[in-house]
Design a protein around this motif. Structure first.
Motif, PDB file in Angstrom:
ATOM      1  N   GLU A 172      11.683   1.123  62.277  1.00  0.00           N
ATOM      2  CA  GLU A 172      12.363   1.756  63.402  1.00  0.00           C
ATOM      3  C   GLU A 172      11.404   1.865  64.590  1.00  0.00           C
ATOM      4  OE1 GLU A 172      14.246   5.392  62.327  1.00  0.00           O
ATOM      5  OE2 GLU A 172      14.591   5.998  64.398  1.00  0.00           O
ATOM      6  N   CYS A 228       9.430  11.359  61.864  1.00  0.00           N
ATOM      7  CA  CYS A 228      10.378  11.781  60.828  1.00  0.00           C
ATOM      8  C   CYS A 228       9.672  11.908  59.477  1.00  0.00           C
ATOM      9  CB  CYS A 228      11.470  10.717  60.654  1.00  0.00           C
ATOM     10  SG  CYS A 228      13.027  11.198  61.346  1.00  0.00           S
ATOM     11  N   GLN A 278      13.775  11.863  53.603  1.00  0.00           N
ATOM     12  CA  GLN A 278      15.101  11.526  54.137  1.00  0.00           C
ATOM     13  C   GLN A 278      15.495  10.113  53.744  1.00  0.00           C
ATOM     14  OE1 GLN A 278      14.639  12.527  58.293  1.00  0.00           O
ATOM     15  NE2 GLN A 278      14.545  14.695  57.880  1.00  0.00           N
ATOM     16  N   CYS A 279      15.550   9.207  54.723  1.00  0.00           N
ATOM     17  CA  CYS A 279      16.067   7.867  54.446  1.00  0.00           C
ATOM     18  C   CYS A 279      15.327   7.156  53.318  1.00  0.00           C
ATOM     19  CB  CYS A 279      16.026   7.030  55.721  1.00  0.00           C
ATOM     20  SG  CYS A 279      14.404   6.995  56.522  1.00  0.00           S
ATOM     21  N   CYS A 335      19.697   9.615  56.163  1.00  0.00           N
ATOM     22  CA  CYS A 335      19.305   9.812  57.558  1.00  0.00           C
ATOM     23  C   CYS A 335      20.241  10.814  58.215  1.00  0.00           C
ATOM     24  CB  CYS A 335      19.375   8.487  58.313  1.00  0.00           C
ATOM     25  SG  CYS A 335      19.232   8.690  60.097  1.00  0.00           S
TER      26      CYS A 335
HETATM   27  S1  SF4 Z   1      13.149   7.598  60.177  1.00  0.00           S
HETATM   28 FE1  SF4 Z   1      14.841   7.598  58.718  1.00  0.00          FE
HETATM   29  S2  SF4 Z   1      15.680   9.659  58.807  1.00  0.00           S
HETATM   30 FE2  SF4 Z   1      14.420   9.378  60.625  1.00  0.00          FE
HETATM   31  S3  SF4 Z   1      15.848   8.678  62.175  1.00  0.00           S
HETATM   32 FE3  SF4 Z   1      14.948   6.888  61.267  1.00  0.00          FE
HETATM   33  S4  SF4 Z   1      16.364   6.310  59.681  1.00  0.00           S
HETATM   34 FE4  SF4 Z   1      16.865   8.400  60.228  1.00  0.00          FE
END
Ligand code: SF4
Ligand SMILES: Cc1cc2nc3c(=O)[nH]c(=O)nc-3n(C[C@H](O)[C@H](O)[C@H](O)COP(=O)(O)OP(=O)(O)OC[C@H]3O[C@@H](n4cnc5c(N)ncnc54)[C@H](O)[C@@H]3O)c2cc1C
Ligand SMILES: Cc1cc2nc3c(=O)[nH]c(=O)nc-3n(C[C@H](O)[C@H](O)[C@H](O)COP(=O)(O)OP(=O)(O)OC[C@H]3O[C@@H](n4cnc5c(N)ncnc54)[C@H](O)[C@@H]3O)c2cc1C
Ligand code: SF4
Ligand code: FES
Lengths: 284, 474
Positions: free
Chosen positions: B125, B100, B105-106, B61
């Motif tokens: 998230e 995202c 990424q993550c 991330c």
């Molecule tokens: S979706 Fe993944 S890469 Fe994007 S902000 Fe959240 S944790 Fe970070």
């Protein structure tokens, strides 16, 4: 929100507004414009800043009511509010001393050349203005321009005032009579094209102010693309003024017609609302 | 409290799908496609996380959210607390959770990805951010003191919003100058409602406002006032987050015909100006029958799915490479396919053909094949000679990339610029070569992602804070 401090009717469907916009008033130079959005559901559209007073922070602009947005604007009253105004946008006119300058304005283009007439006169040019209108009632700013230039020639298509004929007729005669060093033409596209054709043969440097359809006015969308000298440029950031002899007026004309059916529908719905249409005043 | 699961039990749980609207229903309008997890789904998905000792996801991330910790809190039903953990490093989670490119990424580096499907970090998230907002519990932790220092932020995109929020939390007086009439940058004018509803964005902007940031819209820095004017007004530090708003065209024959849009114009008309609601809203947009969108990124996906929603019979992606090279988020490509978008890979336009009124009516294309990799590491498309063919189109949207916004460098002398016009900064501190001026986001990267722009914003805010306090002397 920008309150309308003063509104003046200059002619049929032609209104002049004064609003307080200190940042714009301070930095605006002749040739620059603003983008307006009258109310929440409105479109963004460009108008030239016709005058500005850095001291009081006021700016002036003039609108010709041709479609929904400009007619809506012209229906607003003093004290009403315009939701968004941003500017000054576009490149300022590179005003300098050429010698004898002819400023040719047609229709609402007269409002646009008025600040240029003043600026070129102040720069020490001999200034001859040629104003054209379809008929006497549509002629605007005659006195304001007369008092700022060395000579004023007026033409009307129907001969109801001044000389009968088109501005190009008057310009041709003028160029035969004396040496003209620089020509500025602002008005309907066919008029600007005719002026460009006329001066091209004589090799007289000519500048036009183009009016492509715009959305943001800051160079972000490309709606305002114009073809100049074979290159694609953005009217809002590379212009609005260009070398008349390099402009592809044909493409400009076609691009201006892109939304015609929708503009007509918008206007029809607006006019059908009658009195109710001023309800949007106040910027809601 | 449910009993603690063993890693094996956790790994046995399959990833929970994001509930979505049916394709046939959603293409009728601009309503959001993804419905979001329910609390039950979120808690169940949270159980999949192994709570790694060395969580790779956090490194994946760009803003290093404490992912295992916030997921643990979700598992325990502590949603508001989870939101707080995320917000320590990411001020706009409802947005990042939605846009995202998690799979790069993550989620790409989540240990579970090696053996199957990664934990749905993005969906989780998004869930906590939405939960917090919908419960009306968004806590604002203002600084509670002022330093008396003034900072100006140029551009209200994700980079600018992040810098502004962070500086306000540190007690500085912050004004954000935005050229358009609305905040959000690409999030407002580019990314459509069906991916990121306006109400979500407004709530996030409102959060930054409640931190004490002042937003000044309709203000083009360089035009309404220059950087030097603002300096004279008492601003001591500046952040340029003016984005990559300059649309690229291909420079091919017929590109100025009516019906040919840049993606920026097309999306701005529809999203910012709400042309899909014409004539209730005044801005029109051409609704084509056969719409071709040139490009393979997120912008192209947004444009083509917009065209479908505006009633196109054929909404087509025309992309010069193959599916594998498409930079768009995987989820968007999947959604586009479900919605009946046609994909024409290894195809590129060479010229547009118009009718006598100046309208585009067809597009001549050429087929491509993939050669050896180019500098981007992707295989370079090479035209196959003689493979030209024409396609009937009445609207074309050119989505072949954007360049850094040239307005600030054009109106302020002295900025060091890169090859493509990007503002050059020290990559650690985001300081430019102009006194007191920092920059980040697309204006330095030339078109990247929301989270990278925000990451820049956080870093810049850290050094701007030091600069304002006199502790950072470049
Ligand atoms: S979706 Fe993944 S890469 Fe994007 S902000 Fe959240 S944790 Fe970070
Ligand atoms: C840089 C610039 C400066 C301008 N300055 C002024 C000014 O000072 N005063 C003024 O009255 N007008 C000015 N215009 C023109 C003005 O912006 C348009 O008249 C206005 O946008 C029309 O909006 P509407 O909704 O009223 O009409 P619409 O319904 O949009 O259009 C009605 C008709 O006008 C034509 N049209 C559409 N957009 C434009 C346009 N941008 N320019 C010209 N014709 C158009 C259409 O072809 C249509 O037939 C300027 C334009 C530009 C680009
Ligand atoms: C259609 C589209 C879809 C995308 N989808 C995704 C996605 O799914 N996931 C993802 O991670 N990324 C996506 N991106 C990329 C992402 O949106 C950008 O990387 C990000 O928005 C960059 O943020 P920024 O703050 O640097 O600039 P921007 O968001 O571009 O904001 C810049 C702001 O500055 C303003 N501005 C510019 N010049 C001035 C000036 N002189 N004065 C005042 N204001 C100014 C602009 O009006 C604008 O509001 C997408 C981009 C587009 C175009
Ligand atoms: S890598 Fe995956 S499993 Fe490990 S902590 Fe991160 S999200 Fe959980
Ligand atoms: S109006 Fe959008 S670029 Fe000129």
């Amino acid at each position: 929100m920008f309150e309308i401090k003063e509104k003046k009717e200059l002619g049929k469907d032609l209104c002049q507004f004064r609003v307080h916009a200190p940042y714009i008033a301070r930095r605006r130079r002749p040739g620059q414009f603003i983008m307006l959005r009258i109310y929440e559901k409105g479109e963004r559209f460009p108008l030239t800043v016709s005058d500005a007073d850095p001291e009081s922070g006021d700016i002036w602009f003039i609108a010709m009511g041709i479609g929904k947005s400009t007619k809506l604007l012209n229906s607003l009253k003093e004290g009403d509010k315009i939701r968004d105004i941003v500017g000054p946008l576009g490149k300022p006119t590179p005003v300098k001393k050429h010698g004898t300058v002819a400023c040719v304005g047609g229709g609402v283009g007269i409002a646009l050349i008025y600040p240029l007439v003043k600026a070129y006169r102040e720069a020490g040019n001999r200034l001859i203005s040629i104003l054209g209108a379809r008929t006497k009632e549509l002629l605007i700013l005659e006195e304001e321009i007369r008092s700022n230039c060395d000579e004023l020639i007026v033409t009307t298509d129907d001969g109801s005032y001044g000389r009968k004929g088109f501005v190009t007729d008057a310009l041709r005669d003028l160029m035969e009579r004396e040496k003209v060093d620089f020509v500025i033409a602002v008005g309907p596209v066919p008029m600007m094209k005719a002026v460009a054709d006329l001066t091209r043969d004589r090799g007289i440097e000519t500048m036009v102010s183009l009016n492509p359809i715009m959305v943001d006015g800051t160079g972000m969308c490309g709606a305002c693309r114009v073809q100049v000298g074979g290159k694609t440029l953005f009217g809002c950031v590379d212009g609005p003024e260009f070398n008349a002899h390099e402009v592809d007026f044909d493409i400009l004309m076609k691009r201006l017609s892109a939304y015609k059916p929708m503009e007509e529908e918008s206007l029809r719905l607006f006019l059908a609302q009658g009195e109710g249409n001023t309800r949007v005043a106040g910027g809601e | 409290m449910p009993k603690e699961l063993s890693p094996k039990e956790r790994m046995a749980i399959p990833r929970h799908k994001m509930p979505e609207r049916e394709p046939l229903e959603r293409i009728k309008g601009f309503i959001e496609v993804n419905l979001g997890y329910t609390p039950e789904l979120a808690m169940a998905e949270a159980q999949r996380c192994l709570q790694c000792k060395k969580p790779l996801c956090v490194e994946g991330c760009p803003v290093n959210i404490d992912i295992p910790f916030f997921i643990k809190l979700i598992e325990q039903g502590e949603f508001i607390e989870a939101a707080r953990v995320i917000k320590r490093t990411n001020a706009l989670p409802a947005i990042c959770g939605r846009v995202c490119p998690q799979e790069q990424q993550c989620e790409k580096v989540c240990v579970l990805a090696k053996r199957g499907e990664p934990v749905a970090i993005g969906h989780l998230e998004r869930f906590v951010a939405d939960f917090e907002r919908e419960q009306g519990e968004v806590k604002v932790e203002t600084a509670g003191f002022t330093t008396g220092k003034k900072a100006a932020v140029i551009g209200a995109g994700p980079a600018g919003l992040t810098v502004a929020g962070e500086l306000a939390k540190k007690g500085h007086e912050v004004a954000v100058f935005e050229a358009l009439h609305a905040e959000g940058g690409v999030l407002t004018y580019g990314i459509p409602e069906f991916r990121l509803p306006n109400s979500v964005l407004e709530a996030e902007v409102d959060y930054v406002r409640r931190l004490g940031v002042e937003f000044i819209t309709n203000f083009v820095v360089g035009k309404s006032a220059t950087l030097d004017d603002l300096r004279a007004e008492g601003y001591q530090a500046f952040f340029i987050g003016s984005g990559a708003g300059l649309p690229n065209f291909m420079g091919i024959e017929g590109e100025n015909l009516n019906g040919i849009y840049s993606a920026n114009e097309y999306l701005t008309r529809v999203n910012l100006m709400r042309a899909y609601l014409f004539p209730e809203y005044d801005t029109p947009v051409i609704r084509g029958k056969h719409v071709a969108v040139i490009g393979g990124g997120n912008t192209a996906m947004d444009a083509v799915r917009t065209a479908k929603r505006l009633g196109a019979e054929r909404a087509m992606i025309v992309y010069r490479r193959s599916r594998e090279e498409m930079p768009a988020r995987v989820e968007e490509v999947k959604h586009a396919e479900e919605e009946g978008i046609e994909f024409h890979f290894l195809t590129a336009p060479v010229r547009y053909l118009g009718d006598q009124h100046g309208w585009v009516k067809a597009m001549e294309c050429i087929r491509m094949e993939l050669g050896p990799p180019d500098e981007s590491g992707r295989r370079r498309p090479v035209p196959i000679e003689g493979s030209n063919f024409t396609m009937e189109v009445d609207v074309v949207v050119v989505a072949v990339g954007v360049s850094p916004n040239p307005l600030i460098p054009r109106t302020h002398a002295g900025f060091k610029l890169g090859r493509r016009g990007e503002i050059v900064v020290d990559m650690n501190t985001l300081y430019t070569n102009v006194e007191g001026v920092f920059a980040g986001g697309d204006i330095i990267l030339g078109g990247s992602t929301v989270i990278l722009a925000m990451g820049d914003g956080r870093r810049a805010a850290h050094y701007m804070d030091l600069y304002l306090k006199g502790e950072f002397k470049p």
